[in-house]
Write an enzyme that holds these catalytic residues in place. Structure first.
Site, PDB file in Angstrom:
ATOM      1  N   TRP A 322       0.835  -1.203   0.000  1.00  0.00           N
ATOM      2  CA  TRP A 322       0.000   0.000   0.000  1.00  0.00           C
ATOM      3  C   TRP A 322       0.870   1.252   0.000  1.00  0.00           C
ATOM      4  CZ3 TRP A 322      -0.331   4.191   3.252  1.00  0.00           C
ATOM      5  CH2 TRP A 322      -1.446   5.035   3.095  1.00  0.00           C
ATOM      6  N   HIS A 323       1.980   1.195   0.715  1.00  0.00           N
ATOM      7  CA  HIS A 323       2.819   2.380   0.831  1.00  0.00           C
ATOM      8  C   HIS A 323       3.522   2.732  -0.467  1.00  0.00           C
ATOM      9  CE1 HIS A 323       2.232   2.008   5.180  1.00  0.00           C
ATOM     10  NE2 HIS A 323       2.688   3.241   5.251  1.00  0.00           N
ATOM     11  N   GLY A 324       3.776   1.785  -1.333  1.00  0.00           N
ATOM     12  CA  GLY A 324       4.442   2.126  -2.570  1.00  0.00           C
ATOM     13  C   GLY A 324       4.645   0.940  -3.480  1.00  0.00           C
TER      14      GLY A 324
END
Length: 486
Positions: A322-324
């Site tokens: 989700w973060h990257g």
């Protein structure tokens, strides 16, 4: 438009003035227009994505609530998940996935076409996608009623303080507040302003300041030495906390002045004594989202031990993704998943060792030992989070553990650009932040306001330093918020 821009310093007072002088029926339309203007100012060509996501999720939720047919409900939920997550996948993960496929194929000597997708990552897409999904899922579960007015719902999704970097709000908290009348209030103004000031200080005077020295190491991994990597990684731990929590402070403060209370997103995470506790204090809205919409549906802890541990690992693996869209983030998430598994399996042995040493879990030695260990583990994982690539991350690890300890501390500090003045600025900034942090807490708890009367001169002296230093540093160092890219 970003919070740490001159445009916002003009935009926000105008919105605030209109919010308080307009009649009640015009307040929310003004906020909706202002929120879309806030987004368009930053990324006008992709505003159709947030509007389309909002429209589709609203229509689906209305159908889900009105129909009695379970099949139709499931179909609408499935279509919403496919469309919203599909848009997120297309713009954020498709290029990453294809690049990974090409890399694996190359290992086996298989040639694949080099397809370049020139897609710009929409600002805040992960945040508003999760917010719309939580709304539709809550309606499907019967936890909330649908909002009959599309434009009210659109305001819930696009409310400008938390639009691009959270917190990820829940409809039950934010929508009713957007409908209420909030007259000007001294308490809201004072508390909101204090949060905004602290947020600007965290971002400009700490995060942006430290980023200069962190970048010197992480952008030149082959030239880094072990001590420099340790210093840079610890500084990054402070940087990312001040950057992200600084954004949250500004967002919650800006909303609080208008009488709207966003949910708590940070609670002194580096005071945590376990990794599990760290995640109950860091990015609380995201942790809560994954718990409610992924961890519990997977079975949570109400299953066999192996399945429970697998559920934990899956959640953190997805959290990393989700973060990257990069393997560095996936590895970062996997490391935290492994931390959770090890922590879960070693609870009894750790407590047994503490007991044999004649100590209690609440003793000062044990608490601080656990805090230090937790901070070291979190910081180690941050190395992968910050590294520009997996290759860079392993170069840093090799330099850290094998062949990067030739230089002395003076050479290391010089290479990072940390002279005496810079060191003193960093120490002063962090020390000031610690003092201010003790004076501002969340919500309606005691937040040190009485100190404004008892020690007013001291408090106002601190605020003056913060404003002056923010202006000074903004001339040389001004970066966008890290979580804007997520």
């Amino acid at each position: 438009m970003t919070f740490n821009s001159w445009e916002f310093l003009v935009f926000y007072p105008i919105v605030l003035l209109l919010y308080f002088i307009l009649p009640k029926k015009l307040k929310w339309p003004m906020l909706l227009l202002a929120s879309y203007y806030f987004y368009i100012f930053y990324q006008a060509d992709l505003v159709f994505l947030i509007f389309g996501t909002t429209l589709i999720s609203w229509i689906a939720s209305r159908i889900i609530e009105k129909t009695e047919r379970q099949g139709v409900k499931k179909l609408c939920l499935a279509l919403t998940l496919i469309v919203c997550l599909g848009v997120l996948f297309l713009y954020k993960y498709l290029g990453f996935l294809w690049g990974s496929v090409r890399g694996v194929a190359a290992l086996f000597g298989i040639e694949t076409p080099d397809i370049v997708l020139n897609l710009i990552l929409p600002v805040g897409i992960s945040f508003y996608t999760f917010q719309t999904l939580s709304y539709v899922i809550d309606v499907y579960r019967g936890d909330v009623k649908t909002e009959s007015n599309f434009f009210f719902y659109a305001l819930f999704v696009s409310f400008f303080p938390q639009l691009v970097a959270g917190p990820i709000e829940r409809p039950g908290n934010l929508i009713p507040q957007l409908k209420e009348y909030h007259p000007p209030c001294r308490e809201n103004t004072v508390k909101g302003a204090k949060h905004m000031i602290v947020g600007f200080f965290k971002k400009i005077c700490v995060a942006d300041l430290l980023s200069v020295y962190v970048d010197e190491i992480y952008n030149n991994p082959a030239e880094a030495d072990g001590l420099g990597i340790i210093i840079a990684t610890v500084l990054f731990a402070v940087q990312i906390y001040c950057d992200f929590s600084g954004y949250t402070d500004i967002a919650t403060g800006a909303a609080r002045i208008m009488g709207i209370r966003l949910m708590k997103n940070f609670d002194h995470p580096y005071t945590a004594t376990t990794i599990k506790e760290f995640w109950s204090r860091w990015h609380i809205s995201l942790s809560g989202w994954f718990k409610d919409y992924l961890y519990i549906p997977l079975g949570g802890s109400r299953c066999s031990k192996p399945r429970h541990l697998m559920n934990l690992f899956i959640v953190f693996l997805v959290s990393g993704l989700w973060h990257g869209a990069a393997w560095t983030y996936v590895i970062w998430g996997a490391i935290h998943g492994i931390y959770q598994i090890i922590g879960n399996l070693t609870i009894k042995p750790r407590n047994l060792i503490i007991g044999k040493l004649g100590l209690s879990e609440k003793s000062v030695i044990v608490v601080w030992a656990r805090r230090i260990i937790t901070f070291v583990l979190v910081s180690f994982a941050w190395l992968f989070f910050r590294a520009n690539s997996v290759e860079d991350a392993f170069i840093l690890l090799r330099r850290l553990f094998c062949d990067g300890w030739g230089a002395g501390i003076d050479v290391t500090l010089e290479a990072m650009g940390l002279g005496i003045t810079s060191i003193l600025m960093c120490i002063f900034s962090v020390h000031t932040l610690i003092m201010i942090d003790k004076l501002t807490v969340w919500g309606d708890e005691e937040d040190g306001s009485d100190l404004l009367v008892k020690n007013g001169s001291f408090i106002y002296f601190i605020w003056t330093i913060m404003f002056a230093w923010a202006i000074l540093l903004a001339k040389d160092v001004l970066g966008t918020f890290i979580y804007f890219q997520f």
